[in-house]
Scaffold this active site. Structure first.
Site, short mmCIF file in Angstrom:
data_model
loop_
_atom_site.label_atom_id
_atom_site.label_comp_id
_atom_site.label_asym_id
_atom_site.label_seq_id
_atom_site.Cartn_x
_atom_site.Cartn_y
_atom_site.Cartn_z
CD GLU A 1 45.67 -81.28 109.11
OE1 GLU A 1 46.20 -82.34 109.43
OE2 GLU A 1 45.52 -80.41 108.56
CD GLN B 1 43.80 -89.17 101.90
OE1 GLN B 1 43.95 -89.26 101.26
NE2 GLN B 1 43.98 -88.18 103.05
CB CYS C 1 45.48 -95.82 97.95
SG CYS C 1 44.54 -97.42 97.39
CG ASP D 1 50.48 -91.81 102.20
OD1 ASP D 1 50.41 -93.04 102.79
OD2 ASP D 1 49.05 -90.67 102.14
CE LYS E 1 55.24 -92.56 98.88
NZ LYS E 1 56.43 -92.95 100.13
CB THR E 2 47.97 -98.68 102.28
OG1 THR E 2 48.58 -98.96 103.24
CG2 THR E 2 48.02 -98.36 100.95
CB ALA F 1 46.57 -100.86 105.65
CB CYS G 1 46.11 -102.25 98.16
SG CYS G 1 45.12 -101.63 97.26
#
Ligand SMILES: Cc1cc2nc3c(=O)[nH]c(=O)nc-3n(C[C@H](O)[C@H](O)[C@H](O)COP(=O)(O)OP(=O)(O)OC[C@H]3O[C@@H](n4cnc5c(N)ncnc54)[C@H](O)[C@@H]3O)c2cc1C
Length: 424
Positions: A36, A44, A162, A325, A333-334, A336, A368
């Protein structure tokens, strides 16, 4: 210099850290490396709230080092190349790192350059985007200073992280202008590459009422190609009929239009609109180093990692998994979605490690949380089939104060204290 790990995770964002933490909770003896490059970790989902003036941007960022699980190794570097046939990756520093199992989760790439002029005007000329830490506070500045005129909110035609974020901020802006008593002086337009306001009919019904309430004019199937800050114009391509375009550009009879007369075989037209305020969302695709790698799905125009959408195992390299994602799983793409994907990757990776078949499955769940005004939110939950999958014992298509509290207070706490630590 060469290094080796039993499990190598690419990207220490929402997905990578969740998987690392959950794996170590199940089996503390695993040797895990996380590549990373960023020393900062962002929450975000709160950037929409920052853009609406109700969340402090500084609370959305923390030190990555405080969330790297104990007993794992953080490699501060960026992957540049995957060589799955040799079970190794190459890094920007020149380092070569090998693995037995690989988890790919470096998120999605924001393709700002695909909208001509956008990058140059971001943060200036009343053009902003909640998709960057630096500019979410600008969104709020521009919304507050808006005195009326034309406000355009854009949504690209590619999948994005999102899918709700481009219109969430629009409802909050309208509600703010309504409270300020200037909504009647605002022509609000939603220019979207999507075919409708939301893919799940049960939740779309609620949103259509919100569009009508705020007299928002929608331009669907419209692909934004340029944003010029100096001339304050948005340009988009559409296959809508001339009459529909004229109707949707009319400010006299602002209301919610659904472009039923869009004709896919028609000639593409270019439409130019003037704006006084613009919230823009860039097209998105897999990071370039994935696109050009053997892990990419050659059938995907966005170059996502090719996985089995149920087991999340790579279709061609069985010791590779991917989530978040960056994958070609056809879900929304979330974060959640990642909450449901991470346990599947963990269970299946541990199975493969013990020479068993991956048996855990992901059903495409995503959520969402859409604020429809300040203090009210609709929590849309659904699966691969765009069927509602409601968690709570009430109709979630109805916006509620309790769901607003969930989004603004509970979910941020859950993210930092439970999700990243592998306990939720
Ligand atoms: C404005 C906005 C609103 C949102 N609202 C919501 C919401 O309400 N609810 C919700 O659930 N989700 C929401 N999301 C989406 C959510 O934030 C993402 O889906 C989630 O963060 C994806 O996690 P990820 O781990 O796949 O990617 P990320 O969290 O983006 O992490 C990817 C990581 O990979 C690293 N990386 C990049 N390149 C490399 C490389 N070459 N090598 C190694 N590492 C690399 C990055 O530095 C980063 O840390 C929102 C997003 C935005 C932008």
């Amino acid at each position: 210099m060469k290094e080796h790990f039993q499990i190598l995770i690419i990207g220490g964002g929402n997905a990578g850290l969740s998987v690392a933490a959950q794996l170590l909770r199940k089996k503390s003896s695993l040797s895990i490396g996380i590549i990373e490059p960023s020393e900062r970790h962002y929450y975000q989902p709160a950037w929409t709230l920052v853009g609406a003036g109700i969340y402090d941007i500084h609370k959305t960022v923390r030190q990555e080092k405080n969330y790297i699980p104990k007993n794992s190794t953080w490699i501060i570097d960026a992957v540049t190349e995957f060589i799955p046939s040799e079970n190794k990756v190459l890094c920007k520093s020149g380092k070569e790192i090998s693995y037995e199992y690989l988890v790919v989760s470096p998120g999605i790439q924001l393709d700002w350059d695909k909208i001509k002029g956008l990058k140059e005007t971001l943060g200036k000329n009343n053009v902003s985007s909640n998709y960057l830490y630096e500019f979410a506070p600008k969104t709020w500045e521009f919304i507050q200073n808006f005195k009326g005129g034309t406000a355009i909110f854009t949504n690209p035609s590619t999948p994005i992280k999102c899918g709700g974020a481009p219109h969430k901020i629009m409802y909050l802006a309208c509600d703010y202008w309504k409270t300020k008593g200037i909504l009647d002086k605002c022509d609000v337009h939603y220019v979207s590459g999507g075919a409708g306001i939301f893919g799940v009919p049960e939740y779309a019904e609620t949103l259509v009422e919100v569009l009508k309430k705020f007299k928002i004019i929608t331009h669907f199937n419209s692909n934004v190609t340029a944003i010029n800050g100096d001339t304050k114009t948005v340009e988009y391509e559409t296959k809508a009929t001339d009459e529909t375009i004229k109707q949707s550009l009319s400010t006299l009879d602002a209301s919610c239009y659904s472009i039923a007369t869009h004709d896919a075989s028609a000639e593409t037209k270019r439409v130019s609109m003037q704006f006084d305020l613009c919230h823009a969302v860039p097209p998105q695709s897999a990071p370039d180093f994935i696109k050009k790698s053997p892990l990419a799905d050659t059938n995907s125009p966005y170059g996502y990692v090719e996985i089995n959408k149920y087991t999340l195992q790579h279709s061609r390299f069985p010791n590779v998994f991917a989530l978040g994602d960056c994958t070609n799983a056809p879900c929304s793409k979330t974060g959640a979605a990642i909450r449901k994907q991470a346990p599947v990757v963990v269970a299946n990776l541990l199975s493969v490690l013990e020479h068993q078949k991956p048996a855990a499955t992901y059903d495409g769940y995503s959520a969402c949380p859409i604020p429809t005004q300040y203090g009210k939110l609709m929590l849309a939950e659904f699966d691969y089939d765009n069927k509602p999958k409601m968690t709570f014992p009430f109709d979630q298509a109805k916006p509620r104060w309790t769901m607003w509290k969930l989004k603004t207070k509970i979910l941020p706490w859950l993210y930092w204290n439970k999700i990243l630590k592998g306990t939720a």
